[in-house]
Design a protein around this motif. Structure first.
Motif, PDB file in Angstrom:
ATOM      1  N   ARG A 223       0.820  -1.211   0.000  1.00  0.00           N
ATOM      2  CA  ARG A 223       0.000   0.000   0.000  1.00  0.00           C
ATOM      3  C   ARG A 223       0.856   1.263   0.000  1.00  0.00           C
ATOM      4  N   ALA A 224       1.935   1.248   0.760  1.00  0.00           N
ATOM      5  CA  ALA A 224       2.785   2.443   0.828  1.00  0.00           C
ATOM      6  C   ALA A 224       3.400   2.749  -0.536  1.00  0.00           C
ATOM      7  N   ARG A 225       3.838   1.716  -1.251  1.00  0.00           N
ATOM      8  CA  ARG A 225       4.423   1.940  -2.580  1.00  0.00           C
ATOM      9  C   ARG A 225       3.381   2.443  -3.558  1.00  0.00           C
ATOM     10  N   LEU A 226       2.166   1.900  -3.488  1.00  0.00           N
ATOM     11  CA  LEU A 226       1.099   2.398  -4.358  1.00  0.00           C
ATOM     12  C   LEU A 226       0.834   3.874  -4.080  1.00  0.00           C
ATOM     13  N   ASN A 227       0.817   4.246  -2.793  1.00  0.00           N
ATOM     14  CA  ASN A 227       0.611   5.654  -2.437  1.00  0.00           C
ATOM     15  C   ASN A 227       1.741   6.525  -2.974  1.00  0.00           C
ATOM     16  N   ASP A 228       2.982   6.045  -2.893  1.00  0.00           N
ATOM     17  CA  ASP A 228       4.124   6.811  -3.406  1.00  0.00           C
ATOM     18  C   ASP A 228       4.023   7.009  -4.915  1.00  0.00           C
ATOM     19  N   ILE A 229       3.719   5.942  -5.634  1.00  0.00           N
ATOM     20  CA  ILE A 229       3.609   6.028  -7.090  1.00  0.00           C
ATOM     21  C   ILE A 229       2.448   6.935  -7.483  1.00  0.00           C
ATOM     22  N   HIS A 230       1.350   6.834  -6.756  1.00  0.00           N
ATOM     23  CA  HIS A 230       0.198   7.702  -7.024  1.00  0.00           C
ATOM     24  C   HIS A 230       0.577   9.175  -6.819  1.00  0.00           C
ATOM     25  N   ALA A 231       1.324   9.455  -5.774  1.00  0.00           N
ATOM     26  CA  ALA A 231       1.763  10.836  -5.520  1.00  0.00           C
ATOM     27  C   ALA A 231       2.649  11.348  -6.653  1.00  0.00           C
ATOM     28  N   ILE A 232       3.506  10.495  -7.178  1.00  0.00           N
ATOM     29  CA  ILE A 232       4.361  10.891  -8.308  1.00  0.00           C
ATOM     30  C   ILE A 232       3.513  11.182  -9.540  1.00  0.00           C
ATOM     31  N   GLU A 233       2.569  10.285  -9.845  1.00  0.00           N
ATOM     32  CA  GLU A 233       1.704  10.490 -11.010  1.00  0.00           C
ATOM     33  C   GLU A 233       0.886  11.777 -10.875  1.00  0.00           C
ATOM     34  N   LEU A 234       0.326  12.019  -9.686  1.00  0.00           N
ATOM     35  CA  LEU A 234      -0.424  13.267  -9.480  1.00  0.00           C
ATOM     36  C   LEU A 234       0.486  14.473  -9.571  1.00  0.00           C
ATOM     37  N   GLY A 235       1.713  14.349  -9.069  1.00  0.00           N
ATOM     38  CA  GLY A 235       2.673  15.434  -9.162  1.00  0.00           C
ATOM     39  C   GLY A 235       2.964  15.820 -10.604  1.00  0.00           C
ATOM     40  N   ILE A 236       3.060  14.820 -11.461  1.00  0.00           N
ATOM     41  CA  ILE A 236       3.276  15.096 -12.888  1.00  0.00           C
ATOM     42  C   ILE A 236       2.065  15.786 -13.475  1.00  0.00           C
ATOM     43  N   ARG A 237       0.877  15.287 -13.173  1.00  0.00           N
ATOM     44  CA  ARG A 237      -0.346  15.917 -13.706  1.00  0.00           C
ATOM     45  C   ARG A 237      -0.514  17.349 -13.207  1.00  0.00           C
ATOM     46  N   ASN A 238      -0.049  17.614 -11.978  1.00  0.00           N
ATOM     47  CA  ASN A 238      -0.198  18.957 -11.397  1.00  0.00           C
ATOM     48  C   ASN A 238       1.001  19.862 -11.672  1.00  0.00           C
ATOM     49  N   TYR A 239       1.961  19.382 -12.427  1.00  0.00           N
ATOM     50  CA  TYR A 239       3.155  20.164 -12.733  1.00  0.00           C
ATOM     51  C   TYR A 239       2.760  21.397 -13.547  1.00  0.00           C
ATOM     52  N   PRO A 240       3.387  22.544 -13.279  1.00  0.00           N
ATOM     53  CA  PRO A 240       3.054  23.751 -14.050  1.00  0.00           C
ATOM     54  C   PRO A 240       3.188  23.499 -15.557  1.00  0.00           C
ATOM     55  N   ASN A 241       2.224  23.944 -16.293  1.00  0.00           N
ATOM     56  CA  ASN A 241       2.157  23.831 -17.758  1.00  0.00           C
ATOM     57  C   ASN A 241       1.902  22.412 -18.264  1.00  0.00           C
ATOM     58  N   PHE A 242       1.593  21.470 -17.388  1.00  0.00           N
ATOM     59  CA  PHE A 242       1.292  20.115 -17.857  1.00  0.00           C
ATOM     60  C   PHE A 242       0.147  20.149 -18.862  1.00  0.00           C
ATOM     61  N   GLU A 243      -0.880  20.927 -18.571  1.00  0.00           N
ATOM     62  CA  GLU A 243      -2.045  21.017 -19.461  1.00  0.00           C
ATOM     63  C   GLU A 243      -1.651  21.539 -20.844  1.00  0.00           C
ATOM     64  N   LYS A 244      -0.607  22.301 -20.913  1.00  0.00           N
ATOM     65  CA  LYS A 244      -0.148  22.871 -22.189  1.00  0.00           C
ATOM     66  C   LYS A 244       0.516  21.805 -23.057  1.00  0.00           C
ATOM     67  N   TYR A 245       1.190  20.826 -22.425  1.00  0.00           N
ATOM     68  CA  TYR A 245       1.975  19.856 -23.175  1.00  0.00           C
ATOM     69  C   TYR A 245       1.451  18.436 -23.141  1.00  0.00           C
ATOM     70  N   CYS A 246       0.379  18.183 -22.418  1.00  0.00           N
ATOM     71  CA  CYS A 246      -0.158  16.825 -22.390  1.00  0.00           C
ATOM     72  C   CYS A 246      -0.771  16.478 -23.744  1.00  0.00           C
ATOM     73  N   TRP A 247      -0.836  15.202 -24.031  1.00  0.00           N
ATOM     74  CA  TRP A 247      -1.486  14.741 -25.253  1.00  0.00           C
ATOM     75  C   TRP A 247      -2.983  14.940 -25.088  1.00  0.00           C
ATOM     76  N   LYS A 248      -3.629  15.526 -26.062  1.00  0.00           N
ATOM     77  CA  LYS A 248      -5.049  15.872 -25.938  1.00  0.00           C
ATOM     78  C   LYS A 248      -5.917  14.931 -26.767  1.00  0.00           C
ATOM     79  N   ASN A 249      -7.119  14.686 -26.258  1.00  0.00           N
ATOM     80  CA  ASN A 249      -8.099  13.897 -27.003  1.00  0.00           C
ATOM     81  C   ASN A 249      -8.879  14.824 -27.937  1.00  0.00           C
ATOM     82  N   GLY A 250      -9.918  14.312 -28.556  1.00  0.00           N
ATOM     83  CA  GLY A 250     -10.710  15.101 -29.497  1.00  0.00           C
ATOM     84  C   GLY A 250     -11.424  16.284 -28.877  1.00  0.00           C
TER      85      GLY A 250
END
Length: 116
Positions: A1-28
């Motif tokens: 569980r602790a490792r899942l929480n750590d990995i989840h925090a990293i993934e959320l950190g990437i999504r919340n990174y400044p300008n992520f919305e500008k460079y993420c791959w977009k759908n239709g």
């Protein structure tokens, strides 16, 4: 569980990174495509009392982790996400590897500004 929480925090950190919305791959609909990760099953968000398996939930789902892994193991592409020691036929749901995929890009024809 602790490792899942750590990995989840990293993934959320990437999504919340400044300008992520500008460079993420977009759908239709010009929305960022989610992270391709098994953690979408462990951290669902809730909208209108319905679970959405998008990995954006704030806490680990209440179900037993092995039950979720058993459910996920029915999908043939699950082996892309985990190491070779993952063996659901023997009820061995352990892995030293958990792979996630994040696709980045720029708008078609738009140059990437490396200064941001």
């Amino acid at each position: 569980r602790a490792r899942l929480n750590d990995i989840h925090a990293i993934e959320l950190g990437i999504r919340n990174y400044p300008n992520f919305e500008k460079y993420c791959w977009k759908n239709g609909q010009e929305q960022c495509v989610g992270i391709n990760s098994l953690l979408t099953y462990f951290y669902p968000s809730s909208h209108d009392r319905k679970l959405q398996f998008d990995g954006l939930g704030s806490s680990l789902i209440d179900n037993n982790v092995d039950d979720i892994l058993s459910f996920i193991s029915k999908y043939p592409n699950v082996y892309w996400y985990v190491g070779s020691e993952f063996n659901p036929k023997k009820h061995e749901y352990k892995s030293h590897l958990l792979r996630s995929q994040i696709i980045l890009g720029s708008t078609h024809g738009e140059a990437v500004d490396e200064s941001t």
